[in-house]
Design a protein around this motif. Sequence first.
Motif, short mmCIF file in Angstrom:
data_model
loop_
_atom_site.label_atom_id
_atom_site.label_comp_id
_atom_site.label_asym_id
_atom_site.label_seq_id
_atom_site.Cartn_x
_atom_site.Cartn_y
_atom_site.Cartn_z
N HIS A 1 1.49 1.74 -3.55
CA HIS A 1 0.27 2.25 -4.18
C HIS A 1 0.11 3.75 -3.95
O HIS A 1 -0.27 4.50 -4.85
CB HIS A 1 -0.93 1.51 -3.60
N VAL B 1 -6.19 -3.11 -4.80
CA VAL B 1 -6.02 -2.86 -3.37
C VAL B 1 -7.07 -1.94 -2.79
O VAL B 1 -7.27 -1.92 -1.57
CB VAL B 1 -4.60 -2.32 -3.03
N ALA B 2 -7.77 -1.18 -3.63
CA ALA B 2 -8.85 -0.35 -3.10
C ALA B 2 -9.87 -1.22 -2.36
O ALA B 2 -10.53 -0.76 -1.42
CB ALA B 2 -9.53 0.43 -4.22
N LEU C 1 -9.10 -3.93 -0.62
CA LEU C 1 -8.46 -4.73 0.43
C LEU C 1 -9.07 -4.49 1.83
O LEU C 1 -9.34 -5.46 2.55
CB LEU C 1 -6.95 -4.45 0.42
N PRO C 2 -9.29 -3.23 2.23
CA PRO C 2 -9.92 -3.05 3.56
C PRO C 2 -11.26 -3.76 3.66
O PRO C 2 -11.54 -4.43 4.67
CB PRO C 2 -10.07 -1.53 3.67
N LEU D 1 0.83 -1.21 0.00
CA LEU D 1 0.00 0.00 0.00
C LEU D 1 0.86 1.26 0.00
O LEU D 1 0.45 2.29 -0.54
CB LEU D 1 -0.96 -0.03 1.19
#
Lengths: 327, 327
Positions: free
Chosen positions: B176, B197-198, B200-201, B173
């Motif tokens: 990123h 990865v947007a 991922l949370p 991240l």
Amino acid sequence: MTGAPEGSGFLAVDSGGSGLRVVVGTAERGPLARRTSDEPVRTGDRGIDPEHFMTRLVPLVRALTAEAGPVRLTAAVVGAAGLASLGAGLRAELPGALAREFGVRRVALAADAVTAYVGALGPRPGAVIAGGTGLIAIGTDLAGWRRADGWGHLLGDCGGGAWIGRAGLEAALRAHDGREGGSARLLACAEDVFGPVAGLPGALYPRPDRPAVLASFAPRVAVCAEEDPVAAGILRAAARHMADSAAAVCPGGASRVAVTGGLFKIGHPLLAPLDEELAKRLPHARRVPAEGDPLHGSVRMAAELSAGPLTLPDDETMLSVTTRSGD
Amino acid sequence: MTGAPEGSGFLAVDSGGSGLRVVVGTAERGPLARRTSDEPVRTGDRGIDPEHFMTRLVPLVRALTAEAGPVRLTAAVVGAAGLASLGAGLRAELPGALAREFGVRRVALAADAVTAYVGALGPRPGAVIAGGTGLIAIGTDLAGWRRADGWGHLLGDCGGGAWIGRAGLEAALRAHDGREGGSARLLACAEDVFGPVAGLPGALYPRPDRPAVLASFAPRVAVCAEEDPVAAGILRAAARHMADSAAAVCPGGASRVAVTGGLFKIGHPLLAPLDEELAKRLPHARRVPAEGDPLHGSVRMAAELSAGPLTLPDDETMLSVTTRSGD
């Protein structure tokens, strides 16, 4: 609404983990009335729930317009925590719902990082570090937005309250175990707050608000930092992480960096290393005081939007403006 | 039981997050039969549930004694994950329940770290690093036990699988966001495993098994470490944490350190820096291969206990032995 509405009214909202804060005002006269609701808007499988949002908002706005006198609401700005990742439902439904309910024609949905930015620096280029339990940095050159971190307590939020508190408790347990890098002072602090550390896992892991529990220890780390090198090292590392994030979002040539959020109540023990780390990473910038909080940013944007288009750049996830033609 | 029971039979149990593993044997002939149950013993408000433990155990033991032939069970060793902090119920009720159900007179309840130790090194002084999703080090001079870390993914477990995976995702991240310390290679790996990865949370935080999700990324960090300095730095830092923990528990003069647990399937990318860090911290010790796993440790201890008292030191939370006089 009855009576003769005057001017261009606006609605400004700040929605976060501690509830809703709402202001009604006009571009000419500024904020006229303000209300708070302690119940946060629910987040469900579809993200932030737009129906629950309206259920919470409508009675607040009815009370505010009654208090503010006859106001024709033309614009609304909603700053919401989690909008970037959990805001699809709000983006799809809120502009229409606000139009039907209040006749609002221009609606801006903003990530809370954006309202934090505008509250702190206004419509000027620069970078803002927003720190509470978590940590995010946001910057703009007025052509676009950049954000760094804000990934939550397991993936980042490096240098935020939960990060500092977690590092402090880790150092306490290192001392307990006799591992390198421990701090007897932080151990004493941790036992003062949480009781014998053997019970710490049982006190922390079952809680749904683990990041907040960790963050509650951050102010104790700051107190220890005055005399304890391990605690001071934690705040130094936090400051370095914040400067990393600020440097990643600050546009070239921008001179303003501001900090905002409850974490910075820690004051000098955090701000002193932060200023040093910012000087290393962004030598041309200087830290300026934040002018106001995220609700102030929402009010600023709403006043501007009620008079015309925003000067701030649109962004797919962080700032979306919807304009409807009149009935 | 019918027939003529021979010798001193034992029951050895390994209870953990993946279920129960149970062996019946005799001191003379060793292990005779083994069964596995995939359902882990429940943990409730009162810790590990002794009634549920017996409900799971009894049919397994009935099947085992049927398979092993006539065996008079005299001793049982139960190695259980979480015993130190969540074992009060087991300590209070299990010795009596095992006596009533199977006539077992000597019962030892051992933290899984203790059975891991005995499985790896046997009844010899030294230190064992047990690594899986978490990480704990345990050492003994045969007069007492010392443990270090094992505090869980938010308070420690430094260098364990969740720690390595979390650090790898944080570096992804960083790349990123354009922050310092990022790794484009780890970012590509993270997107390969978890998607953009947007998301991922949203993929991580709602899960109840967050530490396991983080740990699932550790082998990818190890693969990247061959060519990526950020990933190699994460494994180096993990190795340093492990060496810190081993040094905190290793008795002076002891020469044996072993590693055990699924984390070490990573192999060379982790073991090479670990050997270097251990050489710095414990120059008189050398890493020796683990002889066996925690169930092997439980079997060893049970065989010894069926023939007489344990040579290993008692400990209030980590190893408690209960002996009943016969009926």
